[in-house]
Write an enzyme that holds these catalytic residues in place. Structure first.
Site, PDB file in Angstrom:
ATOM      1  N   CYS A 186      -5.387   1.794  -6.543  1.00  0.00           N
ATOM      2  CA  CYS A 186      -5.986   2.587  -5.357  1.00  0.00           C
ATOM      3  C   CYS A 186      -6.192   3.848  -5.734  1.00  0.00           C
ATOM      4  O   CYS A 186      -5.358   4.748  -6.291  1.00  0.00           O
ATOM      5  CB  CYS A 186      -4.728   2.843  -4.190  1.00  0.00           C
ATOM      6  N   ASN A 225       0.706  -1.533  -0.373  1.00  0.00           N
ATOM      7  CA  ASN A 225       0.092   0.016  -0.087  1.00  0.00           C
ATOM      8  C   ASN A 225       0.884   1.342   0.197  1.00  0.00           C
ATOM      9  O   ASN A 225       0.284   2.313   0.214  1.00  0.00           O
ATOM     10  CB  ASN A 225      -0.900   0.231   1.191  1.00  0.00           C
ATOM     11  N   ILE A 240       1.176   6.905   0.086  1.00  0.00           N
ATOM     12  CA  ILE A 240       0.561   5.820   0.934  1.00  0.00           C
ATOM     13  C   ILE A 240      -1.041   5.685   0.193  1.00  0.00           C
ATOM     14  O   ILE A 240      -1.754   6.673   0.066  1.00  0.00           O
ATOM     15  CB  ILE A 240       0.455   6.231   2.354  1.00  0.00           C
ATOM     16  N   CYS A 241      -1.490   4.525   0.188  1.00  0.00           N
ATOM     17  CA  CYS A 241      -2.878   4.278  -0.225  1.00  0.00           C
ATOM     18  C   CYS A 241      -3.640   3.911   1.243  1.00  0.00           C
ATOM     19  O   CYS A 241      -3.547   2.911   1.650  1.00  0.00           O
ATOM     20  CB  CYS A 241      -2.849   2.955  -1.233  1.00  0.00           C
ATOM     21  N   LEU A 242      -4.298   4.923   1.662  1.00  0.00           N
ATOM     22  CA  LEU A 242      -5.197   4.821   2.647  1.00  0.00           C
ATOM     23  C   LEU A 242      -6.465   5.710   2.722  1.00  0.00           C
ATOM     24  O   LEU A 242      -6.309   6.765   2.356  1.00  0.00           O
ATOM     25  CB  LEU A 242      -4.311   5.106   4.122  1.00  0.00           C
TER      26      LEU A 242
END
EC number: 2.3.2.23
Length: 193
Positions: free
Chosen positions: A192, A78, A85-87
């Site tokens: 993402c 991620n 950051i993929c969040l």
């Protein structure tokens, strides 16, 4: 004005009651330019690592999420090569879950949790995600190796973890260049969104 007041309060709280394994501070005199460090969690491939992050606070904060990226290279499904950051909590609705009630402390804690529990179903790095899902031992070995190479502080006799070493600055510049190049590329290639 609301942003400055809120950030001062958040930074005060982060310095007096920081979440376990997380530090955050203001760089120079700019309140919108922060640095953070997250200690790799016990029992994870990041254990023993100290990961530096850059936090850019937008003018519309808290109505817009902060922009956070890793400065320390990390092998994670991620987190991409430029540290992005993929969040969900770092994105605005409808695709994201950012709310003004969230703060930098909760976001850093969420990133720490993401390090411990990757989400291979919403990756930035499809190859690492596939490895995590189908060849977990191989993923764990590579993640440990990257942690040893990039995030474990060598005992040099001087301990000032808020200063970037020349090597970290070079990695940061390289990541910035990669990030700018990747931003220019078609973002549709990424899973993402």
């Amino acid at each position: 004005m609301q942003r400055a007041t809120r950030l001062k309060r958040e930074l005060q709280m982060l310095s007096t009651e920081p979440p376990p394994g997380i530090t955050c501070w203001q760089t120079e005199e700019r309140i919108d330019d922060l640095q953070a460090q997250i200690v790799g969690g016990n029992g994870t491939p990041y254990e023993g690592g100290l990961f530096s992050l850059e936090i850019k606070v937008p003018e519309r904060y808290p109505f817009e999420p902060p922009k956070i990226r890793f400065l320390t290279p990390i092998y994670h499904p991620n987190i991409d090569n430029s540290g992005r950051i993929c969040l969900d909590a770092l994105k605005l609705p409808p695709k994201g879950a950012w709310r003004p009630s969230l703060n930098i402390s909760t976001i850093l804690t969420s990133i720490q949790l993401l390090m411990a529990e990757p989400n291979p179903d919403d990756p930035l790095m499809a190859d690492i995600s596939s490895e995590f899902k189908y060849h977990k031992q191989q993923f764990l070995e590579k993640a440990r190796k990257w942690t040893q190479e990039h995030a474990v502080q060598k005992n040099t006799g001087v301990l000032d973890n808020k200063e970037n070493t020349p090597n970290q600055r070079a990695v940061s510049r390289k990541r910035e260049a990669i990030s700018m190049q990747q931003d220019a590329d078609d973002a549709a290639k990424k899973t993402c969104m």
